[in-house]
Design an enzyme around this catalytic site. Structure first.
Site, PDB file in Angstrom:
ATOM      1  N   TRP A  60     -49.903   3.031   8.402  1.00 32.21           N
ATOM      2  CA  TRP A  60     -50.469   3.208   7.069  1.00 32.21           C
ATOM      3  C   TRP A  60     -51.907   2.692   7.071  1.00 32.21           C
ATOM      4  O   TRP A  60     -52.192   1.622   7.569  1.00 32.21           O
ATOM      5  CB  TRP A  60     -49.634   2.428   6.055  1.00 32.21           C
ATOM      6  CG  TRP A  60     -49.968   2.709   4.620  1.00 32.21           C
ATOM      7  CD1 TRP A  60     -50.762   1.941   3.811  1.00 32.21           C
ATOM      8  CD2 TRP A  60     -49.535   3.814   3.827  1.00 32.21           C
ATOM      9  NE1 TRP A  60     -50.849   2.486   2.557  1.00 32.21           N
ATOM     10  CE2 TRP A  60     -50.089   3.655   2.534  1.00 32.21           C
ATOM     11  CE3 TRP A  60     -48.729   4.930   4.076  1.00 32.21           C
ATOM     12  CZ2 TRP A  60     -49.879   4.553   1.510  1.00 32.21           C
ATOM     13  CZ3 TRP A  60     -48.505   5.826   3.044  1.00 32.21           C
ATOM     14  CH2 TRP A  60     -49.073   5.641   1.782  1.00 32.21           C
ATOM     15  N   GLU A  96     -42.768  -3.551   7.091  1.00 31.62           N
ATOM     16  CA  GLU A  96     -41.983  -3.608   8.318  1.00 31.62           C
ATOM     17  C   GLU A  96     -42.539  -4.605   9.338  1.00 31.62           C
ATOM     18  O   GLU A  96     -41.906  -4.869  10.362  1.00 31.62           O
ATOM     19  CB  GLU A  96     -41.909  -2.221   8.966  1.00 31.62           C
ATOM     20  CG  GLU A  96     -41.070  -1.205   8.210  1.00 31.62           C
ATOM     21  CD  GLU A  96     -41.732  -0.705   6.939  1.00 31.62           C
ATOM     22  OE1 GLU A  96     -41.034  -0.614   5.904  1.00 31.62           O
ATOM     23  OE2 GLU A  96     -42.952  -0.417   6.962  1.00 31.62           O
ATOM     24  N   VAL A 118     -53.245  -2.976   6.269  1.00 32.81           N
ATOM     25  CA  VAL A 118     -54.166  -2.923   5.132  1.00 32.81           C
ATOM     26  C   VAL A 118     -53.380  -2.563   3.878  1.00 32.81           C
ATOM     27  O   VAL A 118     -52.639  -1.583   3.863  1.00 32.81           O
ATOM     28  CB  VAL A 118     -55.281  -1.882   5.355  1.00 32.81           C
ATOM     29  CG1 VAL A 118     -56.087  -1.679   4.080  1.00 32.81           C
ATOM     30  CG2 VAL A 118     -56.200  -2.312   6.486  1.00 32.81           C
ATOM     31  N   LEU A 119     -53.537  -3.366   2.844  1.00 29.90           N
ATOM     32  CA  LEU A 119     -52.919  -3.092   1.545  1.00 29.90           C
ATOM     33  C   LEU A 119     -54.016  -2.983   0.500  1.00 29.90           C
ATOM     34  O   LEU A 119     -54.899  -3.846   0.428  1.00 29.90           O
ATOM     35  CB  LEU A 119     -51.943  -4.213   1.169  1.00 29.90           C
ATOM     36  CG  LEU A 119     -50.682  -4.328   2.033  1.00 29.90           C
ATOM     37  CD1 LEU A 119     -49.943  -5.613   1.707  1.00 29.90           C
ATOM     38  CD2 LEU A 119     -49.793  -3.124   1.838  1.00 29.90           C
ATOM     39  N   ILE A 120     -53.966  -1.929  -0.307  1.00 29.53           N
ATOM     40  CA  ILE A 120     -54.978  -1.688  -1.335  1.00 29.53           C
ATOM     41  C   ILE A 120     -54.296  -1.607  -2.695  1.00 29.53           C
ATOM     42  O   ILE A 120     -53.292  -0.920  -2.858  1.00 29.53           O
ATOM     43  CB  ILE A 120     -55.761  -0.395  -1.055  1.00 29.53           C
ATOM     44  CG1 ILE A 120     -56.418  -0.455   0.337  1.00 29.53           C
ATOM     45  CG2 ILE A 120     -56.837  -0.177  -2.126  1.00 29.53           C
ATOM     46  CD1 ILE A 120     -57.134   0.813   0.736  1.00 29.53           C
ATOM     47  N   GLU A 123     -52.016   1.354  -9.033  1.00 26.54           N
ATOM     48  CA  GLU A 123     -51.823   1.280 -10.475  1.00 26.54           C
ATOM     49  C   GLU A 123     -50.555   0.523 -10.871  1.00 26.54           C
ATOM     50  O   GLU A 123     -50.373   0.195 -12.041  1.00 26.54           O
ATOM     51  CB  GLU A 123     -51.774   2.697 -11.064  1.00 26.54           C
ATOM     52  CG  GLU A 123     -53.079   3.474 -10.887  1.00 26.54           C
ATOM     53  CD  GLU A 123     -52.972   4.873 -11.458  1.00 26.54           C
ATOM     54  OE1 GLU A 123     -51.856   5.260 -11.864  1.00 26.54           O
ATOM     55  OE2 GLU A 123     -54.004   5.574 -11.503  1.00 26.54           O
ATOM     56  N   THR A 124     -49.660   0.269  -9.926  1.00 27.89           N
ATOM     57  CA  THR A 124     -48.399  -0.395 -10.249  1.00 27.89           C
ATOM     58  C   THR A 124     -48.342  -1.778  -9.609  1.00 27.89           C
ATOM     59  O   THR A 124     -49.271  -2.213  -8.919  1.00 27.89           O
ATOM     60  CB  THR A 124     -47.206   0.444  -9.739  1.00 27.89           C
ATOM     61  OG1 THR A 124     -47.194   0.427  -8.302  1.00 27.89           O
ATOM     62  CG2 THR A 124     -47.322   1.885 -10.215  1.00 27.89           C
ATOM     63  N   HIS A 126     -46.516  -2.572  -7.169  1.00 21.74           N
ATOM     64  CA  HIS A 126     -46.105  -2.424  -5.771  1.00 21.74           C
ATOM     65  C   HIS A 126     -46.960  -3.286  -4.857  1.00 21.74           C
ATOM     66  O   HIS A 126     -46.462  -3.922  -3.922  1.00 21.74           O
ATOM     67  CB  HIS A 126     -46.206  -0.947  -5.373  1.00 21.74           C
ATOM     68  CG  HIS A 126     -45.774  -0.660  -3.977  1.00 21.74           C
ATOM     69  ND1 HIS A 126     -46.661  -0.575  -2.918  1.00 21.74           N
ATOM     70  CD2 HIS A 126     -44.542  -0.437  -3.445  1.00 21.74           C
ATOM     71  CE1 HIS A 126     -45.995  -0.313  -1.809  1.00 21.74           C
ATOM     72  NE2 HIS A 126     -44.717  -0.219  -2.105  1.00 21.74           N
ATOM     73  N   PHE A 151     -51.507 -13.725  10.311  1.00 20.66           N
ATOM     74  CA  PHE A 151     -51.517 -12.821   9.161  1.00 20.66           C
ATOM     75  C   PHE A 151     -52.794 -11.994   9.193  1.00 20.66           C
ATOM     76  O   PHE A 151     -53.833 -12.402   8.690  1.00 20.66           O
ATOM     77  CB  PHE A 151     -51.423 -13.625   7.860  1.00 20.66           C
ATOM     78  CG  PHE A 151     -51.356 -12.767   6.625  1.00 20.66           C
ATOM     79  CD1 PHE A 151     -50.207 -12.059   6.322  1.00 20.66           C
ATOM     80  CD2 PHE A 151     -52.434 -12.680   5.757  1.00 20.66           C
ATOM     81  CE1 PHE A 151     -50.136 -11.271   5.173  1.00 20.66           C
ATOM     82  CE2 PHE A 151     -52.380 -11.910   4.608  1.00 20.66           C
ATOM     83  CZ  PHE A 151     -51.221 -11.192   4.319  1.00 20.66           C
TER      84      PHE A 151
END
Length: 223
Positions: A60, A96, A118-120, A123-124, A126, A151
């Site tokens: 991802w 995971e 990478v996390l972006i 709108e929720t 999540h 990390f």
């Protein structure tokens, strides 16, 4: 009677004002708030020539993650970690990462693990749930297995923040690589593991030298 009421009211107001600071506390300047993104961690001379490092990356946000992994590998090379001592595998997403890190740590074939992703923010909620679960999961794997788990997951509000932290001189992957070497050396010294032979890196069926007898035993892997 009315005059007495106003007198008492004025006394109450003046007494209350005694507990109010004469000047409001100044807010922290925005430049100070930004220091977290601009600050750097200093590292001394690190010799990772005998260190084995596992890198687990997500598919991802592949392009940005690959940039971070490249930065980590650059730092590992600068710390004398050879290509042969770097194991790399991938998982679908950040959620995971802890499970894969646990399997790799339990394999006993690496001295440190770098979990990259990478996390972006969307709108929720999540984003918040995943960030919390992944950060705690990676930390717990290190504590439970005594294998340092770095990390290496960017948690950003937009794409621009990701790019600024995964490219050029501000590639966070480089500091993650150096951190992995430093923590692996700390673990090796603390647990008296320096010089001990390990099985072949990563997952799979490998031969492991058993002590000084020279006998070999099979180490069953996962893939």
């Amino acid at each position: 009677m009315i005059a007495k009421f106003y007198f008492l009211l004025s006394v109450a107001v003046s007494s209350a004002s005694a507990f109010v600071p004469s000047t409001p506390p100044a807010f922290v300047p925005s430049t100070t708030l930004m220091m977290g993104a601009e600050s750097e961690v200093s590292f001394g001379d690190l010799d990772g020539s005998e260190i084995r490092v596992g890198i687990i990356k997500t598919r991802w946000n592949k392009e940005n993650v690959d940039n971070l992994v490249a930065g980590a590998k650059k730092a590992l090379a600068e710390c004398n970690v050879t290509d042969a001592n770097v194991f790399e595998t991938e998982v679908p997403g950040a959620y995971e990462l802890p499970f894969a890190a646990r399997l790799l740590a339990l394999s006993g074939t690496v001295d440190a693990i770098i979990c990259t992703g990478v996390l972006i923010k969307g709108e929720t909620m999540h984003f918040e749930y995943i960030c919390d679960a992944v950060s705690k999961g990676i930390m717990n794997i290190g504590l439970q297995t005594s294998v340092p788990c770095i990390f290496g997951v960017l948690t950003c509000l937009d794409e621009d923040q990701v790019v600024s932290r995964s490219t050029g001189d501000n590639n966070h992957g480089e500091s993650w690589g150096m951190t992995a070497v430093e923590m692996a050396l700390l673990r090796s010294e603390a647990l008296g593991m320096k010089g001990k032979k390990m099985a072949s890196m990563g997952f799979g069926e490998t031969d492991e030298v058993d002590g000084e007898s020279g006998d070999t035993k099979k180490s069953v892997g996962f893939f």
